[in-house]
Design a protein around this motif. Sequence first.
Motif, PDB file in Angstrom:
ATOM      1  N   VAL A 177      -2.236 -11.302   0.947  1.00 26.30           N
ATOM      2  CA  VAL A 177      -2.074 -10.957  -0.701  1.00 26.30           C
ATOM      3  C   VAL A 177      -1.684 -12.297  -1.363  1.00 26.30           C
ATOM      4  CG1 VAL A 177      -0.620  -9.474  -2.329  1.00 26.30           C
ATOM      5  CG2 VAL A 177      -1.773  -8.624  -0.399  1.00 26.30           C
ATOM      6  N   GLU A 178      -0.461 -12.909  -0.681  1.00 28.47           N
ATOM      7  CA  GLU A 178      -0.140 -14.265  -1.296  1.00 28.47           C
ATOM      8  C   GLU A 178      -1.270 -15.274  -1.449  1.00 28.47           C
ATOM      9  OE1 GLU A 178       4.470 -14.162   0.428  1.00 28.47           O
ATOM     10  OE2 GLU A 178       3.274 -15.269   1.359  1.00 28.47           O
ATOM     11  N   ALA A 179      -2.202 -15.134  -0.541  1.00 29.86           N
ATOM     12  CA  ALA A 179      -3.450 -16.156  -0.701  1.00 29.86           C
ATOM     13  C   ALA A 179      -4.195 -15.677  -1.812  1.00 29.86           C
ATOM     14  CB  ALA A 179      -3.906 -16.109   0.593  1.00 29.86           C
ATOM     15  N   GLY A 180      -4.072 -14.696  -2.617  1.00 30.47           N
ATOM     16  CA  GLY A 180      -4.950 -14.102  -3.574  1.00 30.47           C
ATOM     17  C   GLY A 180      -5.542 -12.890  -3.457  1.00 30.47           C
ATOM     18  N   ALA A 181      -5.614 -12.188  -2.364  1.00 31.89           N
ATOM     19  CA  ALA A 181      -6.234 -10.994  -2.332  1.00 31.89           C
ATOM     20  C   ALA A 181      -5.652  -9.727  -3.150  1.00 31.89           C
ATOM     21  CB  ALA A 181      -6.134 -10.089  -0.758  1.00 31.89           C
ATOM     22  N   ASP A 182      -6.218  -8.767  -3.629  1.00 32.84           N
ATOM     23  CA  ASP A 182      -5.497  -7.739  -4.527  1.00 32.84           C
ATOM     24  C   ASP A 182      -5.286  -6.482  -3.897  1.00 32.84           C
ATOM     25  OD1 ASP A 182      -5.877  -9.088  -7.319  1.00 32.84           O
ATOM     26  OD2 ASP A 182      -7.832  -9.186  -6.661  1.00 32.84           O
ATOM     27  N   CYS A 183      -5.923  -6.355  -2.880  1.00 30.00           N
ATOM     28  CA  CYS A 183      -5.912  -5.043  -2.108  1.00 30.00           C
ATOM     29  C   CYS A 183      -6.059  -5.515  -0.536  1.00 30.00           C
ATOM     30  CB  CYS A 183      -6.764  -4.081  -2.362  1.00 30.00           C
ATOM     31  SG  CYS A 183      -7.056  -2.562  -1.921  1.00 30.00           S
ATOM     32  N   ILE A 184      -5.527  -4.785   0.466  1.00 36.57           N
ATOM     33  CA  ILE A 184      -5.943  -4.784   1.923  1.00 36.57           C
ATOM     34  C   ILE A 184      -6.723  -3.535   2.216  1.00 36.57           C
ATOM     35  CG2 ILE A 184      -4.865  -5.101   3.896  1.00 36.57           C
ATOM     36  CD1 ILE A 184      -4.420  -7.482   2.371  1.00 36.57           C
ATOM     37  N   ALA A 185      -7.462  -3.710   3.237  1.00 33.98           N
ATOM     38  CA  ALA A 185      -8.313  -2.700   3.554  1.00 33.98           C
ATOM     39  C   ALA A 185      -8.093  -2.562   5.306  1.00 33.98           C
ATOM     40  CB  ALA A 185      -9.736  -2.914   3.459  1.00 33.98           C
ATOM     41  N   VAL A 186      -7.965  -1.523   5.962  1.00 33.28           N
ATOM     42  CA  VAL A 186      -7.443  -1.367   7.061  1.00 33.28           C
ATOM     43  C   VAL A 186      -8.314  -0.311   7.755  1.00 33.28           C
ATOM     44  CG1 VAL A 186      -5.142  -2.217   6.838  1.00 33.28           C
ATOM     45  CG2 VAL A 186      -5.540   0.106   6.625  1.00 33.28           C
ATOM     46  N   VAL A 187      -8.486  -0.412   8.895  1.00 34.92           N
ATOM     47  CA  VAL A 187      -8.917   0.499  10.073  1.00 34.92           C
ATOM     48  C   VAL A 187      -7.971   0.982  10.873  1.00 34.92           C
ATOM     49  CG1 VAL A 187     -11.022   1.203  11.341  1.00 34.92           C
ATOM     50  CG2 VAL A 187     -11.450  -0.553   9.385  1.00 34.92           C
ATOM     51  N   ALA A 200       0.922   3.342   6.965  1.00 34.30           N
ATOM     52  CA  ALA A 200       0.822   3.126   5.561  1.00 34.30           C
ATOM     53  C   ALA A 200       1.699   2.687   4.774  1.00 34.30           C
ATOM     54  CB  ALA A 200      -0.077   4.448   4.989  1.00 34.30           C
ATOM     55  N   GLN A 201       3.108   3.450   4.957  1.00 31.76           N
ATOM     56  CA  GLN A 201       4.347   3.098   4.039  1.00 31.76           C
ATOM     57  C   GLN A 201       4.565   1.697   4.641  1.00 31.76           C
ATOM     58  OE1 GLN A 201       6.948   6.016   5.560  1.00 31.76           O
ATOM     59  NE2 GLN A 201       6.760   7.183   3.827  1.00 31.76           N
ATOM     60  N   LEU A 202       4.546   1.035   5.672  1.00 33.98           N
ATOM     61  CA  LEU A 202       4.907  -0.116   6.002  1.00 33.98           C
ATOM     62  C   LEU A 202       4.058  -1.258   5.423  1.00 33.98           C
ATOM     63  CD1 LEU A 202       6.582  -2.339   7.664  1.00 33.98           C
ATOM     64  CD2 LEU A 202       5.251  -1.802   9.629  1.00 33.98           C
ATOM     65  N   LEU A 203       2.781  -1.056   5.462  1.00 30.90           N
ATOM     66  CA  LEU A 203       1.662  -1.946   4.870  1.00 30.90           C
ATOM     67  C   LEU A 203       1.703  -1.845   3.460  1.00 30.90           C
ATOM     68  CD1 LEU A 203      -1.419  -0.575   6.930  1.00 30.90           C
ATOM     69  CD2 LEU A 203      -0.770  -3.140   6.555  1.00 30.90           C
ATOM     70  N   ARG A 204       2.085  -0.847   2.823  1.00 35.41           N
ATOM     71  CA  ARG A 204       2.287  -0.825   1.261  1.00 35.41           C
ATOM     72  C   ARG A 204       3.599  -1.681   0.893  1.00 35.41           C
ATOM     73  NH1 ARG A 204      -0.677   1.924  -2.850  1.00 35.41           N
ATOM     74  NH2 ARG A 204       0.453   1.622  -4.787  1.00 35.41           N
ATOM     75  N   LYS A 205       4.672  -1.621   1.952  1.00 33.30           N
ATOM     76  CA  LYS A 205       5.764  -2.343   1.513  1.00 33.30           C
ATOM     77  C   LYS A 205       5.289  -4.039   1.563  1.00 33.30           C
ATOM     78  CE  LYS A 205       9.185   0.818   2.960  1.00 33.30           C
ATOM     79  NZ  LYS A 205      10.265   1.209   3.769  1.00 33.30           N
ATOM     80  N   GLU A 206       4.560  -4.426   2.608  1.00 33.07           N
ATOM     81  CA  GLU A 206       4.027  -5.654   2.673  1.00 33.07           C
ATOM     82  C   GLU A 206       3.435  -6.158   1.587  1.00 33.07           C
ATOM     83  OE1 GLU A 206       5.286  -7.975   5.070  1.00 33.07           O
ATOM     84  OE2 GLU A 206       6.779  -6.268   5.523  1.00 33.07           O
ATOM     85  N   ILE A 207       2.464  -5.479   1.130  1.00 33.84           N
ATOM     86  CA  ILE A 207       1.456  -5.742   0.079  1.00 33.84           C
ATOM     87  C   ILE A 207       2.206  -6.140  -0.990  1.00 33.84           C
ATOM     88  CG2 ILE A 207      -0.343  -4.856  -1.453  1.00 33.84           C
ATOM     89  CD1 ILE A 207      -1.136  -3.299   1.162  1.00 33.84           C
ATOM     90  N   GLN A 208       3.154  -5.136  -1.401  1.00 31.29           N
ATOM     91  CA  GLN A 208       3.987  -5.251  -2.692  1.00 31.29           C
ATOM     92  C   GLN A 208       4.853  -6.556  -2.598  1.00 31.29           C
ATOM     93  OE1 GLN A 208       5.781  -1.181  -2.878  1.00 31.29           O
ATOM     94  NE2 GLN A 208       4.026  -0.572  -3.807  1.00 31.29           N
ATOM     95  N   LYS A 209       5.474  -6.870  -1.481  1.00 32.68           N
ATOM     96  CA  LYS A 209       6.070  -8.183  -1.341  1.00 32.68           C
ATOM     97  C   LYS A 209       5.375  -9.190  -1.460  1.00 32.68           C
ATOM     98  CE  LYS A 209       9.292  -6.637   2.479  1.00 32.68           C
ATOM     99  NZ  LYS A 209       9.475  -6.917   3.993  1.00 32.68           N
ATOM    100  N   GLY A 210       3.996  -9.297  -1.081  1.00 33.55           N
ATOM    101  CA  GLY A 210       3.116 -10.327  -1.260  1.00 33.55           C
ATOM    102  C   GLY A 210       2.780 -10.546  -2.798  1.00 33.55           C
ATOM    103  N   LEU A 211       2.516  -9.242  -3.557  1.00 36.23           N
ATOM    104  CA  LEU A 211       2.062  -9.450  -4.914  1.00 36.23           C
ATOM    105  C   LEU A 211       3.390  -9.867  -5.739  1.00 36.23           C
ATOM    106  CD1 LEU A 211       0.539  -5.931  -5.082  1.00 36.23           C
ATOM    107  CD2 LEU A 211      -0.480  -8.092  -5.467  1.00 36.23           C
ATOM    108  N   LYS A 212       4.586  -9.725  -5.302  1.00 34.66           N
ATOM    109  CA  LYS A 212       5.743 -10.167  -5.979  1.00 34.66           C
ATOM    110  C   LYS A 212       5.978 -11.501  -5.839  1.00 34.66           C
ATOM    111  CE  LYS A 212      10.898  -9.389  -6.304  1.00 34.66           C
ATOM    112  NZ  LYS A 212      11.900  -8.530  -5.903  1.00 34.66           N
ATOM    113  N   ASN A 213       5.772 -12.147  -4.596  1.00 33.15           N
ATOM    114  CA  ASN A 213       5.863 -13.405  -4.232  1.00 33.15           C
ATOM    115  C   ASN A 213       4.919 -14.247  -5.036  1.00 33.15           C
ATOM    116  OD1 ASN A 213       8.048 -12.912  -2.561  1.00 33.15           O
ATOM    117  ND2 ASN A 213       6.934 -13.051  -0.663  1.00 33.15           N
ATOM    118  N   ARG A 214       3.577 -13.568  -5.119  1.00 32.74           N
ATOM    119  CA  ARG A 214       2.461 -14.273  -5.734  1.00 32.74           C
ATOM    120  C   ARG A 214       2.737 -14.531  -7.460  1.00 32.74           C
ATOM    121  NH1 ARG A 214      -3.210 -11.724  -4.854  1.00 32.74           N
ATOM    122  NH2 ARG A 214      -3.165 -11.207  -7.111  1.00 32.74           N
ATOM    123  N   ALA A 215       3.487 -13.384  -7.713  1.00 37.35           N
ATOM    124  CA  ALA A 215       3.832 -13.345  -9.219  1.00 37.35           C
ATOM    125  C   ALA A 215       4.802 -14.385  -9.578  1.00 37.35           C
ATOM    126  CB  ALA A 215       4.068 -11.942  -9.606  1.00 37.35           C
TER     127      ALA A 215
END
Length: 220
Positions: A177-187, A200-215
């Motif tokens: 996400v920090e590199a530029g992805a807006d969304c993460i897809a997982v299987v 899912a909760q853990l992934l969501r937390k990591e995504i939101q950390k990435g979005l905050k850092n990128r911003a």
Amino acid sequence: MEKPFPYQLYLVISEEACLGRNFLEVAEAAVQGGVDLVQLREKNDTPQAFLNKAFELKELLDRYEVPLIINDNLEIATQCKAAGIHVGNSDMPPTTIRKSWESCRLLGYSIEYLEQLYNEQTYTSDYLGISPVFSTSTKTDTVTTWGFDGVRKVRSITQKPLVAIGNMNASNARQVVEAGADCIAVVSAICAAPKPKNAAQLLRKEIQKGLKNRANLLNL
């Protein structure tokens, strides 16, 4: 101007990926944990079996107001009234889909090499799948393994929403996400997890950390 893409955690689900568990139960737990977009991918089912699963999954997801995406099957996507469809480089072209299904809300297209960013299919799509970011056993017919640098490169070229897929998990989601992805897809990171909701909760937390850092980096 691109359509708004508010989704952060994208589940690609199949019965096989759920390792013997009921795929609807896995999907519901995942949504309860923070998944906000679900793609049904059934490569080996008969058309009728795929359609039956699509109807069942859509009924479930509608209760949570989570959109359903169908993998590479326009007929099933339209029959079950899915929100959209996702296709790859060798599937039905997005331009053809758009002409056949004008009400499609979410048309995804996987990017496997940079030249695709400049073709009509990319311009027609609502979001782009960066596939795969890392090599994965669930998809073996790909051209490029993008890595973090590849995601940065794609982000520098296009403003389209980017969905990262390919061996994505809680250990790399934030960096992608920090590199530029807006969304993460997982299987497997959710489908094969002992507790899909917790995964899912853990992934969501990591995504939101990435979005905050990128911003924060953009605002420096």
